[in-house]
Enzyme design. Structure first.
Site, PDB file in Angstrom:
ATOM      1  CE  LYS A 148      -7.828  -0.350   6.971  1.00 10.95           C
ATOM      2  NZ  LYS A 148      -7.723   0.468   5.828  1.00 10.95           N
TER       3      LYS A 148
ATOM      4  CB  THR B 286       0.912   6.279   4.545  1.00 10.85           C
ATOM      5  OG1 THR B 286       1.727   5.443   3.746  1.00 10.85           O
ATOM      6  CG2 THR B 286       0.120   7.231   3.678  1.00 10.85           C
ATOM      7  CB  VAL B 287      -2.012   7.115   8.560  1.00 13.36           C
ATOM      8  CG1 VAL B 287      -3.060   7.935   9.291  1.00 13.36           C
ATOM      9  CG2 VAL B 287      -2.650   6.401   7.374  1.00 13.36           C
TER      10      VAL B 287
ATOM     11  N   GLY C  89     -11.506   6.621   5.297  1.00 15.47           N
ATOM     12  CA  GLY C  89     -10.390   7.577   5.356  1.00 15.47           C
ATOM     13  C   GLY C  89     -10.815   8.905   5.965  1.00 15.47           C
TER      14      GLY C  89
ATOM     15  CB  ILE D 296     -15.705   9.994   4.440  1.00 16.47           C
ATOM     16  CG1 ILE D 296     -15.148  10.042   3.026  1.00 16.47           C
ATOM     17  CG2 ILE D 296     -17.195  10.296   4.443  1.00 16.47           C
ATOM     18  CD1 ILE D 296     -15.730   8.976   2.106  1.00 16.47           C
TER      19      ILE D 296
ATOM     20  CB  VAL E  82     -15.223   3.142   8.043  1.00 14.84           C
ATOM     21  CG1 VAL E  82     -16.145   2.943   6.832  1.00 14.84           C
ATOM     22  CG2 VAL E  82     -15.230   1.908   8.926  1.00 14.84           C
TER      23      VAL E  82
ATOM     24  N   GLY F 261      -5.214   7.739   1.825  1.00 12.51           N
ATOM     25  CA  GLY F 261      -4.150   8.731   1.607  1.00 12.51           C
ATOM     26  C   GLY F 261      -3.750   9.412   2.896  1.00 12.51           C
TER      27      GLY F 261
ATOM     28  CD  GLU G   1      -4.856  -1.498   4.469  1.00 14.39           C
ATOM     29  OE1 GLU G   1      -4.449  -1.811   5.587  1.00 14.39           O
ATOM     30  OE2 GLU G   1      -5.327  -0.365   4.231  1.00 14.39           O
TER      31      GLU G   1
ATOM     32  CE  LYS H  91     -11.308   0.763   4.725  1.00 12.17           C
ATOM     33  NZ  LYS H  91     -10.756   1.114   3.416  1.00 12.17           N
TER      34      LYS H  91
HETATM   35  P1  NAP Z   1       2.364   2.069   6.868  1.00 10.33           P
HETATM   36  O1  NAP Z   1       2.674   3.177   5.941  1.00 10.33           O
HETATM   37  O2  NAP Z   1       2.724   0.677   6.472  1.00 10.33           O
HETATM   38  O3  NAP Z   1       3.024   2.418   8.290  1.00 10.33           O
HETATM   39  C1  NAP Z   1       3.073   1.494   9.349  1.00 10.33           C
HETATM   40  C2  NAP Z   1       3.971   2.053  10.443  1.00 10.33           C
HETATM   41  O4  NAP Z   1       3.944   1.152  11.537  1.00 10.33           O
HETATM   42  C3  NAP Z   1       5.434   2.193  10.034  1.00 10.33           C
HETATM   43  O5  NAP Z   1       5.987   3.357  10.595  1.00 10.33           O
HETATM   44  C4  NAP Z   1       6.106   0.952  10.651  1.00 10.33           C
HETATM   45  O6  NAP Z   1       7.440   1.170  11.062  1.00 10.33           O
HETATM   46  C5  NAP Z   1       5.268   0.763  11.907  1.00 10.33           C
HETATM   47  N1  NAP Z   1       5.233  -0.641  12.290  1.00 10.33           N
HETATM   48  C6  NAP Z   1       4.878  -1.702  11.560  1.00 10.33           C
HETATM   49  N2  NAP Z   1       4.970  -2.845  12.290  1.00 10.33           N
HETATM   50  C7  NAP Z   1       5.428  -2.467  13.501  1.00 10.33           C
HETATM   51  C8  NAP Z   1       5.747  -3.174  14.682  1.00 10.33           C
HETATM   52  N3  NAP Z   1       5.635  -4.500  14.761  1.00 10.33           N
HETATM   53  N4  NAP Z   1       6.176  -2.470  15.754  1.00 10.33           N
HETATM   54  C9  NAP Z   1       6.308  -1.127  15.676  1.00 10.33           C
HETATM   55  N5  NAP Z   1       6.028  -0.396  14.591  1.00 10.33           N
HETATM   56  C10 NAP Z   1       5.589  -1.061  13.512  1.00 10.33           C
HETATM   57  O7  NAP Z   1       0.792   2.020   7.186  1.00 10.33           O
HETATM   58  P2  NAP Z   1      -0.281   3.189   6.954  1.00 10.33           P
HETATM   59  O8  NAP Z   1      -0.706   3.194   5.526  1.00 10.33           O
HETATM   60  O9  NAP Z   1       0.189   4.434   7.582  1.00 10.33           O
HETATM   61  O10 NAP Z   1      -1.538   2.589   7.762  1.00 10.33           O
HETATM   62  C11 NAP Z   1      -1.593   2.658   9.172  1.00 10.33           C
HETATM   63  C12 NAP Z   1      -2.998   2.245   9.626  1.00 10.33           C
HETATM   64  O11 NAP Z   1      -3.962   3.151   9.084  1.00 10.33           O
HETATM   65  C13 NAP Z   1      -3.451   0.856   9.147  1.00 10.33           C
HETATM   66  O12 NAP Z   1      -4.291   0.287  10.123  1.00 10.33           O
HETATM   67  C14 NAP Z   1      -4.251   1.163   7.890  1.00 10.33           C
HETATM   68  O13 NAP Z   1      -5.184   0.157   7.571  1.00 10.33           O
HETATM   69  C15 NAP Z   1      -4.944   2.434   8.338  1.00 10.33           C
HETATM   70  N6  NAP Z   1      -5.398   3.311   7.257  1.00 10.33           N
HETATM   71  C16 NAP Z   1      -4.559   3.636   6.254  1.00 10.33           C
HETATM   72  C17 NAP Z   1      -4.982   4.511   5.258  1.00 10.33           C
HETATM   73  C18 NAP Z   1      -4.084   4.885   4.119  1.00 10.33           C
HETATM   74  O14 NAP Z   1      -4.570   5.558   3.200  1.00 10.33           O
HETATM   75  N7  NAP Z   1      -2.822   4.508   4.126  1.00 10.33           N
HETATM   76  C19 NAP Z   1      -6.280   5.033   5.314  1.00 10.33           C
HETATM   77  C20 NAP Z   1      -7.130   4.674   6.380  1.00 10.33           C
HETATM   78  C21 NAP Z   1      -6.677   3.809   7.355  1.00 10.33           C
HETATM   79  P3  NAP Z   1       8.639   1.491  10.006  1.00 10.33           P
HETATM   80  O15 NAP Z   1       8.359   2.888   9.522  1.00 10.33           O
HETATM   81  O16 NAP Z   1       9.875   1.355  10.791  1.00 10.33           O
HETATM   82  O17 NAP Z   1       8.469   0.452   8.914  1.00 10.33           O
HETATM   83  N1  HSE Z   2      -6.092   0.465   1.757  1.00  7.89           N
HETATM   84  C1  HSE Z   2      -7.228   1.222   2.137  1.00  7.89           C
HETATM   85  C2  HSE Z   2      -7.968   1.661   0.890  1.00  7.89           C
HETATM   86  C3  HSE Z   2      -6.799   2.425   2.932  1.00  7.89           C
HETATM   87  O1  HSE Z   2      -7.411   1.564  -0.210  1.00  7.89           O
HETATM   88  O2  HSE Z   2      -9.122   2.082   0.993  1.00  7.89           O
HETATM   89  C4  HSE Z   2      -7.948   3.173   3.533  1.00  7.89           C
HETATM   90  O3  HSE Z   2      -8.577   2.420   4.530  1.00  7.89           O
END
Ligand code: NAP
Ligand code: HSE
Length: 423
Positions: free
Chosen positions: A102, A11-12, A131, A133, A129, A299, A187, A202
């Site tokens: 986090k 996603t990110v 997203g 903001i 923390v 997001g 998550e 966070k």
């Molecule tokens: P995600 O959609 O699950 O993406 C994770 C990515 O990491 C995927 O591309 C996955 O590969 C890769 N990956 C997972 N395990 C791996 C491994 N062992 N070796 C190599 N690559 C690996 O996660 P996300 O939502 O983007 O979140 C990423 C980070 O941002 C997390 O720390 C999350 O807490 C943080 N975050 C997320 C948001 C949000 O809104 N989503 C907001 C703030 C912070 P594949 O594509 O091949 O599966």
């Molecule tokens: N899963 C987290 C949330 C993503 O819903 O706030 C942003 O850190």
């Protein structure tokens, strides 16, 4: 040209690639340099990607961490390992690191910031923390002249989305969670959102910065939204409140109170109207008073906004002028039993004379005064009793509830939720 290695393309990660492409010329003008994603690490090479970056994709971390042309590593894998190992390796190789993780920062932030300082490189984590903001940088820089008295915030987009959909659209918990997952807010294991541990991580990061003392997620008293149901949401509405998952960090002399719990907030409270995946953080400083940070807490593009800004800052400060770990104090964590609050209680009891007086007797013995009591939904000889207490230490309430639970006439203590009277 600044060459970047991206770890994670979910996603990110895909948002970061899209944003760097979309705003390429603006970013280059503001920075005086071009950004280029040179390589991207994924877990599964066979996954269909929406984005055409296939020639850059690898499943071998050494191809990125060992590439001398890459000066910035952006970690967007999530979870503890292998993310922690890759961040350590990147810092040891003299690369700047940007992460949204986090879990890693809340548990290993001090070690990693100290390592970054030793290596003379940046470690930025604005997106960990809130997203999109801006909150880490404002806390470390713009509010640096204040002593922080209290932080209070909605720090998890998924749970706020679920509670909003249940409150405003009468949706079920399961339906709202499914929608939050579809939007990319949750998550990979949404249990971390639901049980409050994502918000606790966070809060640990924010409190460590606010109170200059290292606070870890295991020290945060944490309750999730698993126990909040539509009945409580509707009673809360009747009483003029909204139920939100609220993180609180508050200084009491040499102690810090840190908790993540559902709370009934007065409808007029600034956090009560924060809806869907939006987050908000209220910071109270001894000079600035109250300031509120509000925006999209989860997001793809909002989070990418914070990550790309960190990349730009890593470029700007690559030759120095950095802030590292700011935890120079060692404050104690307050015993959660000593935390003082009002409470909302819902109990199912046998509908017989004298039951209510027994319950209020146990409350009185534990110095608990009741502000409101009403009885509803009499059916099958049982009644639902809803009560709101005045302020009481949590441990007094726990003692009273232990006694009440033992009464034959009490079938169930259905809900115990904190109440915030301030608005
Ligand atoms: P995600 O959609 O699950 O993406 C994770 C990515 O990491 C995927 O591309 C996955 O590969 C890769 N990956 C997972 N395990 C791996 C491994 N062992 N070796 C190599 N690559 C690996 O996660 P996300 O939502 O983007 O979140 C990423 C980070 O941002 C997390 O720390 C999350 O807490 C943080 N975050 C997320 C948001 C949000 O809104 N989503 C907001 C703030 C912070 P594949 O594509 O091949 O599966
Ligand atoms: N899963 C987290 C949330 C993503 O819903 O706030 C942003 O850190």
């Amino acid at each position: 040209m600044i060459q970047i290695g991206l770890l994670g393309f979910g996603t990110v990660g895909s948002g970061v690639v899209e944003l760097i492409q979309k705003n390429q010329s603006t970013i280059a003008k503001r920075l005086g340099e071009n950004l280029e994603i040179k390589k991207i690490l994924v877990r599964n090479l066979n996954k269909k990607r929406l984005f055409s970056s296939e020639e850059k994709i690898t499943d071998d971390p050494a191809k990125i961490l060992g590439d001398n042309e890459i000066s910035i590593i952006v970690e967007l894998i999530g979870g503890d390992e292998p993310a922690l190992t890759y961040i350590r390796e990147a810092l040891l190789a003299g690369k700047h690191v940007v992460t949204a993780n986090k879990e890693v920062i809340s548990k290993h932030g001090k070690e990693l910031l100290d390592l970054a300082q030793k290596q003379g490189v940046n470690l930025f984590f604005e997106a960990s923390v809130g997203g999109g903001i801006p909150i880490i940088r404002p806390m470390k820089q713009c509010l640096a002249a204040n002593e922080v008295i209290k932080i209070m915030g909605i720090l998890n987009g998924t749970t706020n989305y679920i509670l909003t959909q249940m409150t405003e659209k009468n949706k079920s918990f399961e339906e709202a969670l499914w929608e939050a997952q579809k939007e990319g807010y949750a998550e990979s294991d949404p249990a971390a959102d639901i049980n409050g541990s994502d918000a606790a991580r966070k809060l640990a990061i924010l409190s460590s910065i606010a109170f200059n003392s290292r606070i870890t997620p295991d020290q945060v008293y944490t309750e999730g939204i698993d126990s909040v149901n539509l009945i409580d949401i509707n009673y809360a509405k009747e009483l003029g409140y909204r139920i939100k998952l609220v993180a609180i960090g508050k200084r009491h002399g040499n102690e810090v109170e840190v908790s993540v719990t559902p709370i009934l907030l007065k409808e007029k409270h600034p956090l009560a109207s924060v809806s869907d995946a939006f987050n908000a953080i209220l910071v109270e400083g001894n000079a600035v008073g109250r300031v509120m940070f509000y925006g999209q807490g989860a997001g793809k593009m909002p989070t990418a906004s914070a990550v790309v800004a960190d990349i730009m800052d890593a470029v700007r400060t690559r030759s120095g002028n950095r802030i590292y770990c700011t935890c120079y104090d060692e404050l104690n964590i307050m015993n959660p039993g000593h935390s003082i609050s009002r409470f909302y209680l819902r109990l199912r009891v046998t509908d017989k004379p004298g039951v209510l007086s027994k319950i209020s007797g146990a409350m009185g013995e534990n110095q608990i005064s009741l502000s409101q009591v009403f009885q509803k939904n009499t059916m099958d000889h049982t009644a639902e009793i809803v009560m709101v207490t005045y302020e009481v230490p949590f441990e007094n309430l726990q003692n009273a509830l232990e006694e009440i639970k033992a009464y034959r006439q009490v079938e169930e203590i259905s809900s115990v939720i904190r109440v915030e009277e301030e608005s």
